[in-house]
Scaffold this active site. Structure first.
Site, PDB file in Angstrom:
ATOM      1  N   ASP A   3      86.768 101.407  18.077  1.00 43.04           N
ATOM      2  CA  ASP A   3      85.752 101.945  18.981  1.00 43.04           C
ATOM      3  C   ASP A   3      84.437 101.909  18.221  1.00 43.04           C
ATOM      4  OD1 ASP A   3      84.618 103.350  21.239  1.00 43.04           O
ATOM      5  OD2 ASP A   3      84.648 105.173  20.039  1.00 43.04           O
ATOM      6  N   SER A   4      83.360 102.241  18.916  1.00 42.55           N
ATOM      7  CA  SER A   4      82.060 102.289  18.243  1.00 42.55           C
ATOM      8  C   SER A   4      81.976 103.480  17.298  1.00 42.55           C
ATOM      9  CB  SER A   4      80.943 102.397  19.274  1.00 42.55           C
ATOM     10  OG  SER A   4      81.051 103.627  19.951  1.00 42.55           O
ATOM     11  N   CYS A  67      87.572 101.324  23.643  1.00 40.99           N
ATOM     12  CA  CYS A  67      86.146 101.423  23.954  1.00 40.99           C
ATOM     13  C   CYS A  67      85.896 100.725  25.286  1.00 40.99           C
ATOM     14  CB  CYS A  67      85.345 100.740  22.842  1.00 40.99           C
ATOM     15  SG  CYS A  67      83.570 100.743  23.140  1.00 40.99           S
ATOM     16  N   GLU A 146      78.804 112.284  18.827  1.00 45.12           N
ATOM     17  CA  GLU A 146      78.698 111.779  17.457  1.00 45.12           C
ATOM     18  C   GLU A 146      78.042 112.806  16.525  1.00 45.12           C
ATOM     19  OE1 GLU A 146      79.567 108.520  16.046  1.00 45.12           O
ATOM     20  OE2 GLU A 146      80.789 108.243  17.824  1.00 45.12           O
ATOM     21  N   CYS A 178      84.313 106.463  29.372  1.00 44.57           N
ATOM     22  CA  CYS A 178      83.850 106.238  27.996  1.00 44.57           C
ATOM     23  C   CYS A 178      84.765 107.101  27.156  1.00 44.57           C
ATOM     24  CB  CYS A 178      82.393 106.679  27.838  1.00 44.57           C
ATOM     25  SG  CYS A 178      81.865 106.727  26.099  1.00 44.57           S
ATOM     26  N   HIS A 180      84.424 108.543  24.496  1.00 44.86           N
ATOM     27  CA  HIS A 180      83.811 109.732  23.889  1.00 44.86           C
ATOM     28  C   HIS A 180      83.851 110.938  24.834  1.00 44.86           C
ATOM     29  CE1 HIS A 180      82.032 106.929  20.984  1.00 44.86           C
ATOM     30  NE2 HIS A 180      81.537 107.946  20.300  1.00 44.86           N
TER      31      HIS A 180
HETATM   32  N1  DGL Z   1      83.259 105.051  23.276  1.00 45.90           N
HETATM   33  C1  DGL Z   1      82.648 103.903  23.797  1.00 45.90           C
HETATM   34  C2  DGL Z   1      83.056 103.621  25.216  1.00 45.90           C
HETATM   35  O1  DGL Z   1      84.142 103.946  25.591  1.00 45.90           O
HETATM   36  C3  DGL Z   1      81.213 103.566  23.525  1.00 45.90           C
HETATM   37  C4  DGL Z   1      80.270 104.603  23.147  1.00 45.90           C
HETATM   38  C5  DGL Z   1      78.963 104.032  22.611  1.00 45.90           C
HETATM   39  O2  DGL Z   1      78.962 103.615  21.469  1.00 45.90           O
HETATM   40  O3  DGL Z   1      77.970 103.985  23.344  1.00 45.90           O
HETATM   41  O4  DGL Z   1      82.314 103.039  25.965  1.00 45.90           O
END
Ligand code: DGL
Length: 261
Positions: A3-4, A67, A146, A178, A180
């Site tokens: 993931d990011s 992600c 984050e 997402c 996150h």
């Molecule tokens: N967690 C990621 C997603 O599911 C990306 C979050 C990001 O880096 O903007 O899209």
């Protein structure tokens, strides 16, 4: 899996609970996050590097792209090039969303990249379910996660503003598109109220990974898996905040070297 940043840990948790015998390598690309506001072509390049590294450097037998933005940017090239199954979060998430609704009015929230790509519109259309979908991008949510700031006035004010169109759309199920966002579930739920069921793709993705490994005869049947966590950014922060978000398994972190660095 990759993931990011910290978001994919929601999927890692589900995977570790469902198939504890499997070894897991998690890369959080915190050195280059966020992905959601970047051009999709750039995100595709990063995904490619991460997936290639998982195969070449860690000899993985399957990859979970934890992600949504990386999935929305397109995985066709990776799928064609790499000799391992690639499991993404979008199809499982869309499936979970259409199952969760009773009214047929559903929503999805995600990064600017994910929402603008139309990935969920297409996935829902492919599912054939007769639902009405409303989407909203939530720039800023990922940054709060984050920073480890998942509740409080600031995040609530932002959520109230970004989720206004969702609140007005009279939906009964919302997909957190997402990885996150499950960390913000309490705030999102407070803003939308109890009539909206929040759907996370984490569990459904873990089921999809288990089923795929089973189908291919790759599922490990016994023993206890090892878990490795790598980050392209600050590995001390990754250990500290990641440990709070995921749990005790994230007690040690390693550096994933950025290419060309
Ligand atoms: N967690 C990621 C997603 O599911 C990306 C979050 C990001 O880096 O903007 O899209």
């Amino acid at each position: 899996m990759f993931d990011s940043g910290f978001g994919g840990l929601t999927v890692a948790r589900a995977l570790m609970d469902l198939i504890p015998s499997e070894d897991l390598v998690y890369i959080g690309d915190t050195g280059r996050y966020p992905y959601g506001s970047k051009p999709l072509a750039e995100v595709q390049t990063y995904s490619h590097e991460l997936a290639r590294s998982l195969v070449d450097d860690f000899d993985v037998k399957a990859i979970v792209v934890a992600c949504n933005t990386a999935t929305a940017a397109g995985l066709d090239e990776i799928r064609a090039e790499l000799p391992v199954p690639i499991i993404d979060v979008v199809e499982p998430g869309a499936r979970a969303l259409v199952t969760a609704t009773t009214s047929g009015r559903v929503g999805v929230i995600g990064t600017v990249g994910t929402v603008s790509s139309g990935a969920y519109v297409h996935a829902i259309a492919r599912s054939g379910a007769p639902v009405h979908l409303v989407s909203a991008a939530c720039p800023g949510f990922v940054e709060f996660v984050e920073r480890g700031q998942t509740v409080g006035d600031e995040v609530t004010v932002l959520a109230e503003r970004l989720l206004a169109p969702i609140r007005e759309a009279n939906i009964d199920a919302l997909l957190l598109g997402c990885t996150h966002y499950p960390f913000l579930a309490r705030t999102i739920s407070d803003v939308l109220g109890p009539a909206v069921t929040l759907v996370s793709s984490a569990d459904e993705t873990a089921f999809a990974a288990r089923d795929r490994l089973t189908e291919l005869g790759l599922l490990r049947s016994g023993g206890v898996g090892t878990h490795r966590f790598l980050s392209s950014g600050d590995i001390d922060l990754f250990r500290e905040l990641g440990g709070r978000l995921l749990g005790p398994e994230l007690a040690h972190t390693e550096r994933w070297p950025l290419q060309g660095a």
